[in-house]
Scaffold this motif. Sequence first.
Motif: not given
Length: 369
Positions: A239-246
């Motif tokens: 998720m962090r890699t694709i720019g989504v904040s956990p």
Amino acid sequence: MTAMADFQRVESDSETLLRFTGDLSLASIGDLPERLPGVAPVDRIDLAGVDRIDTVGAWMIHRFATARDVPVSGLEGDEAQLYEQVARAADQPVVAPAPDYGLFLRIVAETGEAVISAFRTLHGLLGFMGATVIAFWNVFTRPRRFRLNATVQRFEVVGVSALGIIGLMSFLIGIVIAQQGAVQLKQFGAEVYTINLVGRITLRELGVLMTAIMVAGRSGSAFAAQIGTMKLTEEIDAMRTIGVSPMEALVVPRTLAAIVMMPLLGFYASLIAIIGGGLLCWISLDVPPITFVQRIREVVPLTDLWVGLIKAPVFGAIIAIAGCFQGMLVEGDAEQVGARTTAAVVQAIFLVIVLDAFFAVFFSGVGWI
């Protein structure tokens, strides 16, 4: 047939050698370890004539060479590598066992470690709370990042799915409170005050508190297990890699659901507990339901309801944040998921009870008694 290990002391004009021959292995060493200490001083150990050497032989030669402080030569290839590994392992410092200071000092040490661990956990939890507030602010300022479907699903998991078990628990608690109160008050001829006891204690304290404990055990543990499993499977890293904040995708929906649903569940639990207490009063004390309801309206102030409704969202936030925080700490193996899930439940229940005590002191100070 392998030759038995042996040695010979060779003197020359330049140096004195201790030359080994044969097979320096466990099966062929024989009495060599007993004869070696009596050898006169030498300048060097020569192993060029050795047919084979194993770990036992290498350790024996290294121990003798170290004791006499003489160099070893003559080994090549795998045998030289074996000797180096044995020497490296033998030269490692031996860690002395921890001294036994007695039972009392051990208890003090373990208590100190527990206190340090508790403060570290509290520090991490406070930091996680700050990160959660920042995530809420980011979602508030950028409404497109709010995940409505995930939040609605958490509403169902935290609230709707819990109605059955919370209702049953509250109903039984109401019966128990009424029964125990009636038994004690009957000694003074004051059975009618059982209604006061049921109404005030359920709306003010037990309704919300028992609901919070149930939600911590049911939903807080689920939050920790879900996020912990995602951490193990590297979904959070993805998720962090694709720019989504956990924090925005996982923590905000769960925390918001717990904050919104806790007041509703607490009010629902209080009503069911009052119904259970009223049923027992009707059966045991011959108090009709209409009289019970009228008495509840007379003796239970509205501030008791507000006290429960004010505490509920705070409890919900603590439960959700503790569960998500412990889930984010999972690393290593699947055993960590179980350990962090247990820690999430214990931590949430402990914090809920501590906050409830603070709320009791605060509301007593402002006159909401």
